[in-house]
Design an enzyme around this catalytic site. Structure first.
Site, short mmCIF file in Angstrom:
data_model
loop_
_atom_site.label_atom_id
_atom_site.label_comp_id
_atom_site.label_asym_id
_atom_site.label_seq_id
_atom_site.Cartn_x
_atom_site.Cartn_y
_atom_site.Cartn_z
N LYS A 1 36.73 39.51 40.20
CA LYS A 1 36.27 40.58 39.32
C LYS A 1 34.74 40.69 39.32
CE LYS A 1 40.11 42.36 37.74
NZ LYS A 1 40.46 43.79 37.96
N TYR B 1 40.47 34.57 39.85
CA TYR B 1 40.52 35.90 39.23
C TYR B 1 39.13 36.36 38.82
CZ TYR B 1 41.51 39.51 35.74
OH TYR B 1 41.53 40.68 35.02
N SER C 1 36.76 42.52 34.09
CA SER C 1 37.15 41.50 33.10
C SER C 1 35.92 40.92 32.42
CB SER C 1 37.91 40.38 33.82
OG SER C 1 38.07 39.25 32.99
#
Length: 352
Positions: free
Chosen positions: A272, A268, A230
């Site tokens: 990542k 999140y 990401s």
């Protein structure tokens, strides 16, 4: 027109060489490279194992001997009449970016054997039905494969299935992932549970699957290992507020506690970032095995990941997932081979 006798002779040569290669180091990979027409058999043997090149001109043990007149055909031709289809496993392929990548593969002029990795097989089949309806003339094949990144047993069975049915894997695309930050904000899930789940799926499960799948990748003539990361995961850009998206990600809330709920990606983006380090480790581990490894940062896409909703994300600048999928396809098909070991964005290298 090809001489039928020559064709029969060539096919026998292929069979004999394949049998001989089974006794050589990297035999499966050598044979596949020759069949794909990347190199002549003599060239590949010389590059992979100089000593084994003697099989083209000396009588080694009986299993290595190649009869005349097939020897001249083998050493002079590329034997490219047989086309090998690339086998690719994509995790989380029944929805979001994963599904769009499957569609991009089906639009490609290259033929693929696509394994739609999914937690629930019925959802994977529904995704396949959707793709086939949209691209009925695709030359690629699609099948479901249960891949539950929270279950080691599921991952072991998935790899065993690939080994039994395919014998190798050309591309592993670790796309499956979760984001629980909205649920943390709403109180639907606790912080510890959300963080544990995020790292379990996005990093630990991905590591288990990759470890299990590497032996199959090493049987490919052009193995590719891809991790979908990401743009939120870059440490370098966490101090930047140069765009609206970066302001949303990196801007600081007003003083006081508790903070007002906002657009949060903390668990999140942290997982990542961990995935980026995992990619670098695989670059190190597979450096001498000829495996191309990347992280792909596909961009801010309007998917359902995290539960925000694609329409809501579009309102704040998210792009159509097709854009990220087509970029991902370009990496699969060699457009970013010069950037292996990096986190690649569509138009640049993502900073660490």
């Amino acid at each position: 027109m090809q001489n039928p006798q020559h064709s029969e002779c060539q096919q026998r040569a292929i069979a004999e060489v394949k049998s001989a290669y089974s006794h050589l180091p990297h035999g499966d990979r050598i044979f596949r490279q020759c069949v794909e027409g990347q190199n002549s058999i003599a060239e590949v043997l010389k590059a992979k194992d100089p000593d084994s090149a003697g099989i083209l001109k000396t009588e080694r043990p009986s299993s290595y001997k190649i009869e005349q007149p097939y020897l001249s055909i083998i050493s002079e031709s590329h034997i490219s009449t047989m086309s090998i289809v690339k086998t690719i496993l994509i995790t989380g392929a029944n929805t979001g970016l994963g599904l769009e990548v499957v569609k991009s593969l089906c639009r490609s002029t290259t033929k693929y054997d696509i394994l739609v990795g999914c937690r629930t097989p019925s959802k994977g089949q529904a995704a396949i039905d959707e793709v086939k309806n949209e691209y009925p003339s695709t030359s690629s094949t699609l099948s479901t494969l249960q891949v539950d990144l929270e279950s080691d047993d599921s991952l072991q069975k998935a790899v065993e299935t690939i080994s039994k049915e395919k014998g190798h894997l050309d591309i592993l695309m670790n796309n499956g992932g979760v984001a629980y930050d909205p649920q943390i904000s709403s109180g639907a899930i606790g912080i510890r549970e959300a963080w544990n789940k995020s790292w379990n799926v996005n990093v630990a499960g991905t590591q288990v699957l990759t470890t299990l799948a590497v032996p199959l990748l090493l049987k490919s003539s052009d193995p590719r290992l891809i991790f979908i990361t990401s743009g939120t995961a870059t440490l370098t850009e966490t101090e930047s507020t140069a765009s609206e998206n970066l302001k949303r990600l990196n801007g600081s809330p007003a003083a006081g506690w508790p903070k007002e709920p906002g657009f949060s990606t903390t668990s999140y983006r942290s997982s990542k970032t961990g995935l980026n380090m995992l990619m670098r480790e695989w670059v190190r581990i597979l450096k001498n095995d000829g495996v191309k490894v990347w992280c792909i940062s596909p961009g801010f896409l309007a998917t359902s990941l995290g539960g925000y909703g694609s329409e809501q994300l579009k309102k704040i600048g998210a792009l159509d997932p097709v854009i990220g999928a087509d970029f991902t396809l370009s990496v699969v098909e060699g457009k970013r081979d010069h950037d292996t070991g990096k986190i690649v964005r569509k138009d640049m290298i993502q900073p660490w």
